[in-house]
Design a protein around this motif. Structure first.
Motif: not given
Ligand code: UDP
Ligand code: MG
Length: 317
Positions: A293-306
């Motif tokens: 739950i902790f990591f999910q609620v941050k709502g960060r993108p799953l990955f970052i494309v450079k």
């Protein structure tokens, strides 16, 4: 350039040793079929020459579409990045970059796709790993099957051909602790297994240390089941019941049978240690859910494309 019919997605992490063989096999496959195919290679923050090798091939052959992640995000997220980038209009095939999932099976998978299947997943008849790992895989999949709410196929990994509709749905799922083969079963649609012998990796060493394997194995259970929490409740109920029975037994012993009750130190210690253990274990199980739950609620993108190289063009994000 019009979009290809099929995308083949392969995540790569430090795969410089098997890269040449991978490109050869994929090129041969593309040249030998009438299907229009693009290859989506995802660099998952490799520290070796993988990225450079990818640049060379993507600039030379436009059928290679490359995605460069900003760091190592792990196999499941790298594969998700590839699925998001894939442009195949009909189907997307997911393979490992070490050729343990022979891309040549595309023909067989595609036949099943034409028969109306949306998910054709590969089932491993044989594994080439050591006996201990093999036994662990075997029992893990069977325990998982007992625990989870969905019907996850036994002995199948991420190697599969997925229809465009299935990939569209999977791309929309925001789940952070991703377990793709679970999500693939969860989405439904018409699914079928295809048995194959899993070869050894073409070159190099596994990029999955035991710690990563444990992490993904836990995701495979905790992301799809509330049974471990139920287990704690049942454990609690059983403990209370035992305590009550013991209490009544002691009363009878003292007042009915007239026996003097003197409890031993060992028994007391045993009980304390046992129940401290049970409590810590229970906290740990709850913690598994809380951390998700902790990591999910941050709502960060799953990955970052450079960066990407699409149709031979370098695109900075
Ligand atoms: N991989 C990745 N990121 C990681 C670890 C692995 O993209 O952090 C890729 C790896 O390059 C390979 C695939 O995932 O293409 C499967 O990994 P590997 O073959 O090492 O796993 P195994 O087959 O030993 O389970
Ligand atoms: Mg492998």
């Amino acid at each position: 350039m019009s979009n290809p019919q099929v995308s083949i997605v392969a995540p790569l992490y430090n795969e410089e040793e098997s890269f040449g063989i991978l490109v050869d096999r994929l090129t041969k496959l593309m040249d030998s079929t009438s299907l229009s195919i693009e290859i989506v290679l995802v660099n998952d923050g490799s520290k070796d020459k993988t990225e450079e090798l990818m640049r060379v091939i993507a600039l030379r052959d436009k059928r290679f579409h490359c995605v460069f992640l900003s760091r190592n995000f792990g196999h499941q997220l790298a594969l998700s990045a590839g699925m998001a980038a894939a442009r195949g209009t009909e189907a997307i095939m997911c393979i490992d970059g070490d050729l343990q999932d022979p891309p040549e099976l595309l023909g067989e998978f595609y036949k099943l796709y034409q028969q109306g299947y949306d998910v054709i997943y590969a089932v491993r008849k044989n594994r080439k790993e050591g006996w201990l790992l093999k036994a662990m895989f075997h029992y893990y999949y069977r325990i998982q099957k007992k625990l989870v709410n969905i019907d996850i196929a036994l002995d199948s990994g991420d190697f599969a051909l997925l229809s465009r509709s299935v990939v569209n749905v999977m791309n929309q799922l925001p789940e952070e602790s991703r377990y793709l083969r679970g999500l693939r079963s969860w989405v439904g649609f018409k699914q079928i297994g295809y048995e194959y012998d899993r070869p050894e990796r073409a070159a190099g060493e596994t990029k999955y240390p035991i710690s990563k394997r444990i992490k993904i194995a836990l995701n495979g259970i905790f992301n799809f089941s509330e049974l471990p929490i139920r287990l704690i409740t049942n454990l609690g109920i059983a403990t209370v019941a035992i305590a009550l029975i013991y209490f009544v037994y002691t009363l009878i012993k003292k007042f009915v049978l007239g026996v003097e009750v003197a409890e031993g130190f060992t028994g007391l210690m045993f009980t304390i240690i046992l129940f401290s253990g049970v409590q810590l274990l229970s906290l740990g199980i709850i913690g598994e859910y809380v951390s998700r739950i902790f990591f999910q609620v941050k709502g960060r993108p799953l990955f970052i494309v450079k960066e990407k190289i699409v149709d031979g063009q370098l695109i900075k994000e």
